[in-house]
Design a protein around this motif. Structure first.
Motif, PDB file in Angstrom:
ATOM      1  N   UNK A  64       0.818  -1.213   0.000  1.00 17.46           N
ATOM      2  CA  UNK A  64       0.000   0.000   0.000  1.00 17.46           C
ATOM      3  C   UNK A  64       0.852   1.264   0.000  1.00 17.46           C
ATOM      4  N   UNK A  65       2.146   1.115   0.265  1.00 20.19           N
ATOM      5  CA  UNK A  65       2.998   2.294   0.364  1.00 20.19           C
ATOM      6  C   UNK A  65       2.684   3.101   1.603  1.00 20.19           C
ATOM      7  N   UNK A  66       2.379   2.414   2.685  1.00 19.26           N
ATOM      8  CA  UNK A  66       1.954   3.116   3.905  1.00 19.26           C
ATOM      9  C   UNK A  66       2.931   2.924   5.058  1.00 19.26           C
ATOM     10  N   UNK A  67       4.188   2.558   4.743  1.00 11.19           N
ATOM     11  CA  UNK A  67       5.158   2.447   5.820  1.00 11.19           C
ATOM     12  C   UNK A  67       5.507   3.851   6.293  1.00 11.19           C
ATOM     13  N   UNK A  88       8.694   2.772  -6.804  1.00  7.09           N
ATOM     14  CA  UNK A  88       9.304   3.922  -7.472  1.00  7.09           C
ATOM     15  C   UNK A  88       8.362   5.130  -7.493  1.00  7.09           C
ATOM     16  N   UNK A  89       7.060   4.894  -7.298  1.00  9.67           N
ATOM     17  CA  UNK A  89       6.079   5.980  -7.413  1.00  9.67           C
ATOM     18  C   UNK A  89       6.299   7.041  -6.341  1.00  9.67           C
ATOM     19  N   UNK A  90       5.901   8.265  -6.673  1.00 13.75           N
ATOM     20  CA  UNK A  90       5.961   9.334  -5.676  1.00 13.75           C
ATOM     21  C   UNK A  90       4.822   9.136  -4.680  1.00 13.75           C
ATOM     22  N   UNK A  91       4.923   9.809  -3.533  1.00 13.29           N
ATOM     23  CA  UNK A  91       3.868   9.683  -2.526  1.00 13.29           C
ATOM     24  C   UNK A  91       2.520  10.104  -3.106  1.00 13.29           C
ATOM     25  N   UNK A  92       2.557  11.117  -3.962  1.00 13.64           N
ATOM     26  CA  UNK A  92       1.327  11.604  -4.587  1.00 13.64           C
ATOM     27  C   UNK A  92       0.687  10.550  -5.479  1.00 13.64           C
ATOM     28  N   UNK A  93       1.542   9.865  -6.256  1.00 17.61           N
ATOM     29  CA  UNK A  93       1.025   8.809  -7.141  1.00 17.61           C
ATOM     30  C   UNK A  93       0.474   7.648  -6.330  1.00 17.61           C
TER      31      UNK A  93
ATOM     32  N   UNK B 183      -7.663   4.603   1.650  1.00 14.39           N
ATOM     33  CA  UNK B 183      -8.551   5.098   0.593  1.00 14.39           C
ATOM     34  C   UNK B 183      -7.894   6.233  -0.193  1.00 14.39           C
ATOM     35  N   UNK B 184      -6.637   6.528   0.144  1.00 10.40           N
ATOM     36  CA  UNK B 184      -5.908   7.533  -0.618  1.00 10.40           C
ATOM     37  C   UNK B 184      -6.258   8.962  -0.251  1.00 10.40           C
ATOM     38  N   UNK B 185      -6.759   9.175   0.972  1.00 11.00           N
ATOM     39  CA  UNK B 185      -7.107  10.541   1.373  1.00 11.00           C
ATOM     40  C   UNK B 185      -5.853  11.292   1.787  1.00 11.00           C
ATOM     41  N   UNK B 186      -5.827  12.583   1.475  1.00 13.37           N
ATOM     42  CA  UNK B 186      -4.673  13.406   1.822  1.00 13.37           C
ATOM     43  C   UNK B 186      -4.688  13.706   3.316  1.00 13.37           C
ATOM     44  N   UNK B 187      -3.523  14.109   3.824  1.00  9.59           N
ATOM     45  CA  UNK B 187      -3.442  14.466   5.237  1.00  9.59           C
ATOM     46  C   UNK B 187      -4.414  15.581   5.575  1.00  9.59           C
ATOM     47  N   UNK B 188      -4.541  16.540   4.648  1.00  4.48           N
ATOM     48  CA  UNK B 188      -5.432  17.677   4.872  1.00  4.48           C
ATOM     49  C   UNK B 188      -6.876  17.191   5.046  1.00  4.48           C
TER      50      UNK B 188
END
Lengths: 331, 284
Positions: A64-67, A88-93, B183-188
């Motif tokens: 999930x990229x949640x570490x 490799x993805x950015x946090x935004x991606x 769910x991909x929610x932003x910190x904000x």
């Protein structure tokens, strides 16, 4: 047979190759997940089995990229979700992937929902976030989703709060939330552990049905081998961060090969035998005390000298789809 | 499924209505706000109109609260003063709540050095007594309505940083925050869409108590001459003007003081009542 053919034709939606995840313990980085590799195709369910602290949940968080950056990191390997490289993805991606193409449900349906927001809003929020839907459209879709996970009188209960739902119903709401954006991959971390046995079966049946409908790839994390036997296609047994056995579900239950897998099965209560339950002696060493080589050696009845050297995950001669990490059993 | 009809005991609102303190407090405060809003119609005289014929007149049918040294009607001045005193209190508390809560949530949510820096700064601000703090700011910035609001808001900020941070720290570890992350929610979105609604009850309770403090601070600053410049009437400035003639005409200071007292008690009753109503442990 035809089901197996369909399965073969699905491309893997989740690919994990040589994943090594390190966590920081007392200032030093230690590998808590070592070179884990597996794939999950659409309509396939892979079960990740092992006792607490064996690296199952850490594997899920890595995917999930949640570490949390200060506590854990993926130090080697590749994770591909629906064609996107999550390492490799950015946090935004990664944020854009989560909830959209890869979703996750947790063990505790009682606390995984926000107590002060209506469930309709919570189901619809992912649609607002990922699909840019209006509040109204998201709400209409949330009612459909609630009907789809078989919550009775969905229309009337869309504006209810989580405390007005039972545990099983809340887990259905969680599933509706996770599947709102029609993800390709679902990670289910002990999804039924907190539920009554009858409800467990219902939730598992629901997941299986949704999986068939939308071609979902499911990674099921559990320590319940009964659940594994009923829903999984393939089993990965983890111990101390290593995958010690990787087998199709039938051959796993017919021929559990790694001494740890054997121990797990012997420690499971069964209806059809009066035999006593056998506990695996000892406990999982903590990360700093983890032995080099085979990590199960201290508790293993078959231990030989070579176990101080790390065995490879090798296919069995009799069944190449069945892999085991053990010097004694692989030969 | 009968769960649709199940409710978890009396709701906060139901408990609130059963609390007499909260109801009385609301009546007093709402009444006072209405007085302030309708001041032009309620005040029998122009608050600034001087009538040299009747200086320091005792309370009578004509002047219910008497008149002051310049012959101004004290009742009218108290009614008009409610406008300034209440609005300064409300605006400054609102500003303090918004800024303090936002900073506190950010500090509690992210933790680390940011949290340590914000907490340290808030502790420094909190260690000043509010009055000294307000006094310093007004003295430096100059006494105007805007500066007064700013000064009182600044004294409120650290209190709300502290409570929002503390509540957020507890919320951050809750499972539903993890649900938001997957769910991909932003910190904000997590901070203000999910954490904030969960800590709102505590913020509202503290805000009602702080409103009382803000009104008191304004009155105190006015009393020591650092309030809104004369001749504008505020409760604090009326008390101050009356103070010179306290022995001859005690009603000059007494009447606005009673108004302040009533609002203080009302707001504290509301705060206590809300706390009881929103605290599940205190549920009967």
């Amino acid at each position: 047979m035809s089901a197996a053919l369909v399965r073969q034709s699905e491309a893997p939606l989740l690919q994990v190759e040589g994943l090594t995840t390190s966590i920081r313990v007392g200032g030093a980085w230690r590998d808590a997940v070592r070179e884990v590799s597996f794939t999950v195709a659409g309509r396939e369910t892979v079960a990740l089995v092992g006792e607490s602290g064996c690296g199952k949940s850490l594997t899920a968080l890595s995917i999930m990229g949640l570490l949390a950056a200060k506590v854990g990191r993926v130090s080697a390997g590749r994770i591909t979700v629906d064609g996107v490289d999550m390492v490799a993805a950015s946090e935004r991606q990664r944020e854009a992937m989560r909830g959209d193409r890869v979703a996750m449900i947790f063990q505790e349906p009682m606390t995984s929902l926000n107590p002060v927001l209506t469930i309709g809003f919570q189901i619809g929020e992912a649609l607002e976030r990922h699909r840019g839907m209006s509040r109204k459209a998201a709400r209409a879709r949330a009612i459909e989703l609630l009907e789809r996970v078989r919550v009775p009188s969905a229309k009337a209960r869309i504006d209810a709060y989580p405390h007005q739902f039972s545990g099983g119903m809340r887990q259905r709401v969680m599933i509706a939330m996770a599947l709102a954006c029609e993800p390709r991959v679902l990670i289910a971390d002990e999804p039924t552990t907190a539920l009554d046995v009858t409800i467990q079966a219902q939730v598992l049946a629901l997941l299986a049905e949704l999986q068939r409908e939308v071609g979902l790839a499911i990674l099921l994390i559990t320590h319940n081998l009964g659940v594994v036997a009923s829903v999984a296609d393939r089993v990965l047994v983890m111990y101390g961060g290593d995958v010690v056995e990787n087998a199709p579900v039938r051959s796993f239950f017919a021929r559990p090969t790694h001494p740890y897998s054997e121990g797990l099965l012997k420690a499971m209560p069964r209806v059809d035998s009066a035999g006593e339950l056998v506990a695996i002696p000892g406990h999982v060493p903590t990360l700093p005390d983890m032995p080099d080589g085979c990590r199960f050696q201290a508790r293993c009845p078959l231990r030989i000298e070579r176990c101080t050297e790390r065995p490879p995950l090798a296919p069995l001669r009799a069944d190449p789809a069945h892999e085991v990490r053990c010097w004694v059993r692989a030969s | 499924m009968s769960a649709a009809t199940v409710t978890g005991g009396p709701t906060a609102w139901q408990r609130a209505r059963r609390s007499p303190g909260l109801v009385i407090g609301l009546m007093v405060v709402v009444g006072m706000v209405l007085v302030a809003v309708f001041a032009p119609w309620l005040a029998p005289y122009d608050p600034d109109e001087q009538d040299v014929v009747v200086p320091l007149a005792a309370p009578s049918a004509e002047h219910l609260f008497g008149t002051d040294y310049f012959g101004r009607d004290v009742l009218s001045r108290v009614i008009w003063g409610a406008r300034i005193s209440l609005s300064i209190g409300i605006v400054s508390t609102a500003a303090g709540v918004i800024v303090g809560t936002a900073i506190g949530i950010v500090a509690g949510y992210f933790g680390g050095w940011l949290d340590r820096a914000i907490t340290a700064a808030a502790d420094v601000l909190l260690s000043f007594p509010q009055l000294i703090m307000g006094l310093l700011l007004v003295a430096v910035l100059g006494a105007s309505t805007g500066n007064l609001i700013l000064a009182i808001a600044v004294t409120a900020v650290p209190a709300f940083i502290r409570i929002a941070r503390g509540s957020t720290l507890a919320m951050r570890e809750r499972d539903f925050v993890d649900s938001c992350r997957v769910l991909g929610f932003s910190n904000l979105r997590i901070m203000f869409g999910h954490v904030l609604p969960n800590i709102m009850d505590e913020i509202v309770v503290l805000a009602s108590l702080w409103l009382a403090t803000a009104i008191r601070t304004e009155s105190t600053l006015a009393f020591i001459g650092l309030g809104v410049p004369p001749p504008t009437a505020t409760w604090g400035s009326i008390v101050r003007e009356g103070f010179d003639n306290l022995l001859d005409a005690p009603w000059l200071s007494l009447c606005p003081s009673l108004a302040i007292l009533a609002v203080m008690i009302g707001l504290n009753l509301i705060g206590d009542g809300l706390r009881d109503a929103t605290d599940p442990k205190a549920a009967p």
